[in-house]
Motif scaffolding. Structure first.
Motif, PDB file in Angstrom:
ATOM      1  N   PRO A 214       0.807  -1.234   0.000  1.00  0.00           N
ATOM      2  CA  PRO A 214       0.000   0.000   0.000  1.00  0.00           C
ATOM      3  C   PRO A 214       0.836   1.279   0.000  1.00  0.00           C
ATOM      4  N   THR A 215       1.951   1.275   0.715  1.00  0.00           N
ATOM      5  CA  THR A 215       2.795   2.476   0.766  1.00  0.00           C
ATOM      6  C   THR A 215       3.377   2.782  -0.605  1.00  0.00           C
ATOM      7  N   PHE A 216       3.901   1.755  -1.256  1.00  0.00           N
ATOM      8  CA  PHE A 216       4.436   1.965  -2.598  1.00  0.00           C
ATOM      9  C   PHE A 216       3.334   2.420  -3.542  1.00  0.00           C
ATOM     10  N   ALA A 217       2.173   1.775  -3.487  1.00  0.00           N
ATOM     11  CA  ALA A 217       1.057   2.129  -4.369  1.00  0.00           C
ATOM     12  C   ALA A 217       0.653   3.588  -4.183  1.00  0.00           C
ATOM     13  N   ARG A 218       0.636   4.061  -2.937  1.00  0.00           N
ATOM     14  CA  ARG A 218       0.263   5.454  -2.670  1.00  0.00           C
ATOM     15  C   ARG A 218       1.294   6.425  -3.238  1.00  0.00           C
ATOM     16  N   LEU A 219       2.568   6.140  -3.008  1.00  0.00           N
ATOM     17  CA  LEU A 219       3.612   7.031  -3.511  1.00  0.00           C
ATOM     18  C   LEU A 219       3.674   7.002  -5.031  1.00  0.00           C
ATOM     19  N   TRP A 220       3.491   5.825  -5.614  1.00  0.00           N
ATOM     20  CA  TRP A 220       3.528   5.709  -7.073  1.00  0.00           C
ATOM     21  C   TRP A 220       2.373   6.479  -7.703  1.00  0.00           C
ATOM     22  N   ALA A 221       1.169   6.350  -7.120  1.00  0.00           N
ATOM     23  CA  ALA A 221      -0.019   7.031  -7.662  1.00  0.00           C
ATOM     24  C   ALA A 221       0.089   8.542  -7.544  1.00  0.00           C
ATOM     25  N   SER A 222       0.879   9.018  -6.570  1.00  0.00           N
ATOM     26  CA  SER A 222       0.998  10.467  -6.365  1.00  0.00           C
ATOM     27  C   SER A 222       1.925  11.122  -7.380  1.00  0.00           C
ATOM     28  N   GLY A 223       2.622  10.307  -8.182  1.00  0.00           N
ATOM     29  CA  GLY A 223       3.558  10.870  -9.158  1.00  0.00           C
ATOM     30  C   GLY A 223       4.784  11.459  -8.509  1.00  0.00           C
ATOM     31  N   THR A 224       5.147  10.934  -7.351  1.00  0.00           N
ATOM     32  CA  THR A 224       6.248  11.476  -6.563  1.00  0.00           C
ATOM     33  C   THR A 224       7.566  11.507  -7.326  1.00  0.00           C
ATOM     34  N   VAL A 225       8.234  12.645  -7.244  1.00  0.00           N
ATOM     35  CA  VAL A 225       9.593  12.777  -7.772  1.00  0.00           C
ATOM     36  C   VAL A 225      10.439  13.405  -6.669  1.00  0.00           C
ATOM     37  N   ALA A 226      11.531  12.757  -6.318  1.00  0.00           N
ATOM     38  CA  ALA A 226      12.379  13.270  -5.239  1.00  0.00           C
ATOM     39  C   ALA A 226      13.830  12.989  -5.555  1.00  0.00           C
ATOM     40  N   ALA A 227      14.680  13.841  -5.059  1.00  0.00           N
ATOM     41  CA  ALA A 227      16.122  13.640  -5.213  1.00  0.00           C
ATOM     42  C   ALA A 227      16.703  13.391  -3.828  1.00  0.00           C
ATOM     43  N   HIS A 228      17.263  12.220  -3.613  1.00  0.00           N
ATOM     44  CA  HIS A 228      17.798  11.874  -2.294  1.00  0.00           C
ATOM     45  C   HIS A 228      18.971  10.947  -2.517  1.00  0.00           C
ATOM     46  N   ARG A 229      20.167  11.470  -2.388  1.00  0.00           N
ATOM     47  CA  ARG A 229      21.341  10.683  -2.721  1.00  0.00           C
ATOM     48  C   ARG A 229      22.275  10.478  -1.536  1.00  0.00           C
ATOM     49  N   GLU A 230      21.796  10.817  -0.331  1.00  0.00           N
ATOM     50  CA  GLU A 230      22.626  10.571   0.837  1.00  0.00           C
ATOM     51  C   GLU A 230      21.740  10.358   2.054  1.00  0.00           C
ATOM     52  N   ASP A 231      22.247   9.639   3.022  1.00  0.00           N
ATOM     53  CA  ASP A 231      21.462   9.325   4.210  1.00  0.00           C
ATOM     54  C   ASP A 231      22.413   8.870   5.303  1.00  0.00           C
ATOM     55  N   ARG A 232      21.908   8.835   6.518  1.00  0.00           N
ATOM     56  CA  ARG A 232      22.637   8.244   7.635  1.00  0.00           C
ATOM     57  C   ARG A 232      21.903   6.980   8.030  1.00  0.00           C
ATOM     58  N   LYS A 233      22.642   5.898   8.210  1.00  0.00           N
ATOM     59  CA  LYS A 233      22.031   4.631   8.572  1.00  0.00           C
ATOM     60  C   LYS A 233      22.751   4.031   9.776  1.00  0.00           C
ATOM     61  N   THR A 234      22.022   3.216  10.523  1.00  0.00           N
ATOM     62  CA  THR A 234      22.617   2.469  11.631  1.00  0.00           C
ATOM     63  C   THR A 234      22.516   0.991  11.315  1.00  0.00           C
ATOM     64  N   VAL A 235      23.658   0.336  11.261  1.00  0.00           N
ATOM     65  CA  VAL A 235      23.708  -1.101  11.014  1.00  0.00           C
ATOM     66  C   VAL A 235      23.815  -1.800  12.368  1.00  0.00           C
ATOM     67  N   GLU A 236      22.825  -2.628  12.666  1.00  0.00           N
ATOM     68  CA  GLU A 236      22.832  -3.375  13.932  1.00  0.00           C
ATOM     69  C   GLU A 236      23.644  -4.663  13.740  1.00  0.00           C
ATOM     70  N   HIS A 237      24.960  -4.529  13.834  1.00  0.00           N
ATOM     71  CA  HIS A 237      25.838  -5.658  13.539  1.00  0.00           C
ATOM     72  C   HIS A 237      25.923  -6.602  14.744  1.00  0.00           C
ATOM     73  N   PRO A 238      25.772  -7.901  14.529  1.00  0.00           N
ATOM     74  CA  PRO A 238      25.763  -8.849  15.649  1.00  0.00           C
ATOM     75  C   PRO A 238      27.112  -8.993  16.356  1.00  0.00           C
ATOM     76  N   GLU A 239      28.207  -8.603  15.701  1.00  0.00           N
ATOM     77  CA  GLU A 239      29.526  -8.779  16.305  1.00  0.00           C
ATOM     78  C   GLU A 239      30.005  -7.537  17.043  1.00  0.00           C
ATOM     79  N   VAL A 240      29.847  -6.351  16.436  1.00  0.00           N
ATOM     80  CA  VAL A 240      30.404  -5.130  17.035  1.00  0.00           C
ATOM     81  C   VAL A 240      29.333  -4.180  17.553  1.00  0.00           C
ATOM     82  N   GLY A 241      28.076  -4.545  17.388  1.00  0.00           N
ATOM     83  CA  GLY A 241      27.001  -3.675  17.840  1.00  0.00           C
ATOM     84  C   GLY A 241      26.636  -2.631  16.789  1.00  0.00           C
ATOM     85  N   PRO A 242      25.902  -1.583  17.175  1.00  0.00           N
ATOM     86  CA  PRO A 242      25.446  -0.573  16.212  1.00  0.00           C
ATOM     87  C   PRO A 242      26.610   0.172  15.559  1.00  0.00           C
ATOM     88  N   VAL A 243      26.518   0.332  14.249  1.00  0.00           N
ATOM     89  CA  VAL A 243      27.523   1.086  13.495  1.00  0.00           C
ATOM     90  C   VAL A 243      26.803   2.154  12.683  1.00  0.00           C
TER      91      VAL A 243
END
Length: 290
Positions: A214-243
């Motif tokens: 449903p989320t994809f269908a809503r965004l697709w139907a809205s004709g959404t256009v966005a530019a997003h080429r960077e982000d911050r992410k947290t990797v929950e690594h099982p060996e070293v913890g959050p990265v």
């Protein structure tokens, strides 16, 4: 608004018109002829448009010709495939393309990727299908080869369908700006449908996501256009913890490959964790052929 001298769609059409000799298109040559190439009326006749429209195009007063007109001009001007595609882009149109989405990475891109050392890097096709990753990526996120090739699609992971088993990462990865990430993926797929309008894999992906999430269908139907080429992410690594990592996405030209690079802030504890994970990762890997 008229274009600057030598710049823009009109100036380009004029340059191509003036370089095309009359004899090359079967017109008689005349010593008294003043035009260095085709006359505007000759181009108009060959393209099936009015002389006035050619004048307005060259003067920059007509800036949005239809795809049909652009295709006719390209044929009349005897453009190469690269020139034809350039003409379409200058007119704000997607170049005609019957090719499928490419999965083969050019040698030059491969050379750059291999020189990035232990930085975590992966390459996705235009439809966000994972096609290559290095050992640093596998160390940080888990080895994607554990999943069947058909299930290595980031859009499918981001917009799951029921109990969809699609996973790119072996453990949780949390985006700091989830909404922007969703918008970027939908926008990327929409752009890809214009770039690769006859690609069956892409068409099937959009259909599956539209009917199943449903989320994809809503965004697709809205004709959404966005530019997003960077982000911050947290990797929950099982060996070293959050990265915490910075995620930057580079795009490779017409193939629309997406080169995703994950790095940590220099001198941070996250960089230390990342170095610990990637230290043994000295060789690159690529996704097996699907």
């Amino acid at each position: 608004m008229a274009t600057k001298e030598g710049v823009g769609l009109g100036a380009t059409i004029r340059a191509w018109r003036e370089r095309l000799s009359p004899s090359a298109v079967g017109l008689p040559t005349d010593r008294a002829r003043r035009a260095t190439g085709l006359r505007r009326e000759e181009l108009a006749e060959r393209a099936g448009v009015s002389v006035d429209y050619v004048v307005r195009l060259e003067q920059g007063r007509a800036t949005a010709p239809s795809a049909q007109v652009v295709a006719s001009l390209a044929r009349a001007l005897r453009l190469t495939t690269a020139e034809r595609d350039h003409l379409h882009r200058m007119a704000g149109l997607a170049p005609p393309n019957d090719d499928p989405i490419p999965d083969r990475i050019p040698p030059g891109v491969h050379r750059v990727l291999r020189r990035l050392g232990d930085v975590a890097v992966a390459v996705f096709a235009a439809d966000w299908q994972l096609i290559w990753w290095n050992a640093g990526w596998a160390a940080l996120l888990g080895d994607p080869s554990a999943s069947p090739p058909a299930l290595r699609n980031f859009a499918r992971e981001r917009f799951p369908i029921g109990s969809d088993p699609v996973r790119i990462a072996a453990w949780p990865v949390i985006a700091r700006n989830s909404e922007a990430t969703d918008l970027a993926i939908v926008s990327d797929l929409r752009r890809a449908t214009g770039r690769f309008p006859h690609d069956t894999r892409l068409a099937e992906l959009v259909q599956v996501l539209t009917t199943g999430n449903p989320t994809f269908a809503r965004l697709w139907a809205s004709g959404t256009v966005a530019a997003h080429r960077e982000d911050r992410k947290t990797v929950e690594h099982p060996e070293v913890g959050p990265v915490d990592v910075d995620c930057d996405v580079l795009t490779d030209g017409d193939s629309d490959f997406k080169i995703v690079i994950l790095t940590a802030v220099p001198g941070s504890a996250d960089e230390t964790k990342l170095r610990h994970l990637t230290a043994p990762a000295t060789t690159s890997t690529s996704a097996p052929a699907s």
